[in-house]
Design a protein around this motif. Sequence first.
Motif, PDB file in Angstrom:
ATOM      1  N   GLY A  19      35.818 -32.907 -13.231  1.00  0.00           N
ATOM      2  CA  GLY A  19      35.189 -32.045 -12.251  1.00  0.00           C
ATOM      3  C   GLY A  19      34.020 -32.789 -11.621  1.00  0.00           C
ATOM      4  O   GLY A  19      33.732 -33.926 -11.969  1.00  0.00           O
ATOM      5  N   ILE A  20      33.362 -32.147 -10.703  1.00  0.00           N
ATOM      6  CA  ILE A  20      32.254 -32.797 -10.005  1.00  0.00           C
ATOM      7  C   ILE A  20      30.958 -32.157 -10.474  1.00  0.00           C
ATOM      8  O   ILE A  20      30.839 -30.939 -10.530  1.00  0.00           O
ATOM      9  CB  ILE A  20      32.413 -32.659  -8.484  1.00  0.00           C
ATOM     10  N   ARG A  21      30.014 -32.996 -10.803  1.00  0.00           N
ATOM     11  CA  ARG A  21      28.712 -32.522 -11.250  1.00  0.00           C
ATOM     12  C   ARG A  21      27.657 -32.998 -10.268  1.00  0.00           C
ATOM     13  O   ARG A  21      27.640 -34.153  -9.870  1.00  0.00           O
ATOM     14  CB  ARG A  21      28.394 -33.058 -12.635  1.00  0.00           C
ATOM     15  N   VAL A  22      26.776 -32.089  -9.897  1.00  0.00           N
ATOM     16  CA  VAL A  22      25.698 -32.399  -8.961  1.00  0.00           C
ATOM     17  C   VAL A  22      24.406 -31.838  -9.532  1.00  0.00           C
ATOM     18  O   VAL A  22      24.369 -30.688  -9.974  1.00  0.00           O
ATOM     19  CB  VAL A  22      25.970 -31.769  -7.569  1.00  0.00           C
ATOM     20  N   LYS A  23      23.370 -32.652  -9.538  1.00  0.00           N
ATOM     21  CA  LYS A  23      22.063 -32.182 -10.001  1.00  0.00           C
ATOM     22  C   LYS A  23      21.280 -31.626  -8.824  1.00  0.00           C
ATOM     23  O   LYS A  23      21.277 -32.199  -7.738  1.00  0.00           O
ATOM     24  CB  LYS A  23      21.270 -33.333 -10.631  1.00  0.00           C
ATOM     25  N   VAL A  24      20.606 -30.496  -9.069  1.00  0.00           N
ATOM     26  CA  VAL A  24      19.748 -29.900  -8.053  1.00  0.00           C
ATOM     27  C   VAL A  24      18.330 -30.389  -8.332  1.00  0.00           C
ATOM     28  O   VAL A  24      17.751 -30.088  -9.371  1.00  0.00           O
ATOM     29  CB  VAL A  24      19.804 -28.362  -8.106  1.00  0.00           C
ATOM     30  N   LEU A  25      17.805 -31.178  -7.415  1.00  0.00           N
ATOM     31  CA  LEU A  25      16.471 -31.735  -7.585  1.00  0.00           C
ATOM     32  C   LEU A  25      15.456 -30.944  -6.764  1.00  0.00           C
ATOM     33  O   LEU A  25      15.701 -30.626  -5.590  1.00  0.00           O
ATOM     34  CB  LEU A  25      16.453 -33.204  -7.153  1.00  0.00           C
ATOM     35  N   LEU A  50      25.741 -32.713  -0.958  1.00  0.00           N
ATOM     36  CA  LEU A  50      26.198 -33.821  -1.801  1.00  0.00           C
ATOM     37  C   LEU A  50      27.507 -33.458  -2.492  1.00  0.00           C
ATOM     38  O   LEU A  50      28.430 -34.276  -2.575  1.00  0.00           O
ATOM     39  CB  LEU A  50      25.129 -34.156  -2.837  1.00  0.00           C
ATOM     40  N   MET A  51      27.611 -32.220  -2.968  1.00  0.00           N
ATOM     41  CA  MET A  51      28.833 -31.783  -3.628  1.00  0.00           C
ATOM     42  C   MET A  51      30.016 -31.809  -2.660  1.00  0.00           C
ATOM     43  O   MET A  51      31.107 -32.249  -3.001  1.00  0.00           O
ATOM     44  CB  MET A  51      28.671 -30.379  -4.192  1.00  0.00           C
ATOM     45  N   GLN A  52      29.780 -31.378  -1.430  1.00  0.00           N
ATOM     46  CA  GLN A  52      30.854 -31.385  -0.440  1.00  0.00           C
ATOM     47  C   GLN A  52      31.322 -32.810  -0.158  1.00  0.00           C
ATOM     48  O   GLN A  52      32.518 -33.078  -0.082  1.00  0.00           O
ATOM     49  CB  GLN A  52      30.391 -30.718   0.851  1.00  0.00           C
ATOM     50  N   ARG A  53      30.386 -33.755  -0.031  1.00  0.00           N
ATOM     51  CA  ARG A  53      30.751 -35.156   0.196  1.00  0.00           C
ATOM     52  C   ARG A  53      31.558 -35.714  -0.975  1.00  0.00           C
ATOM     53  O   ARG A  53      32.545 -36.418  -0.796  1.00  0.00           O
ATOM     54  CB  ARG A  53      29.513 -36.010   0.428  1.00  0.00           C
ATOM     55  N   LYS A  54      31.124 -35.383  -2.197  1.00  0.00           N
ATOM     56  CA  LYS A  54      31.843 -35.864  -3.383  1.00  0.00           C
ATOM     57  C   LYS A  54      33.248 -35.278  -3.446  1.00  0.00           C
ATOM     58  O   LYS A  54      34.202 -35.965  -3.810  1.00  0.00           O
ATOM     59  CB  LYS A  54      31.073 -35.509  -4.656  1.00  0.00           C
TER      60      LYS A  54
END
Length: 102
Positions: free
Chosen positions: A27-33, A43-47
Motif C-alpha cells: 500500500g502507499i504510506r504518506v506522512k502528514v508533516l 503527494l499520495m495522489q502522485r505516488k
Amino acid sequence: MAQAAAKRGASLFALNALNSQLQQWRGIRVKVLKNNLDQALALMQRKMQSSGIERLIKNEQIRHIKNSEKRVLAKKNLERKIRSRDLARKLKAILVQKVRGL
C-alpha cells in the motif's frame, strides 16, 4: 568505466521496479508533516499515479460498459498492439544492422 555506470544504472532500474512492486503490495504510506493535509494528499495522489494503483482501482470498478464504448476500447487496444509490434520490428532491424556492421 562505462560498464560500471551501466551496471549501476541497471541495478537502480531494478531497485526502482522492485520498490514500485513493494509499494503496490504494502500500500502507499504518506506522512502528514506540520498538519499540512493538502500537501500530503497531493503527494499520495502522485505516488498512486506513479505506482499504477490508480489504474488498478479504475479497472476494478464494476460498472456497465456500453457496446459502443467496448468497441472504442478494443480498437484503441488493437492500435496500441500494432504500434508496439511495429516499433519492436523496427528496433530489431536496427539492432541487427548494428550487430552485422552495416
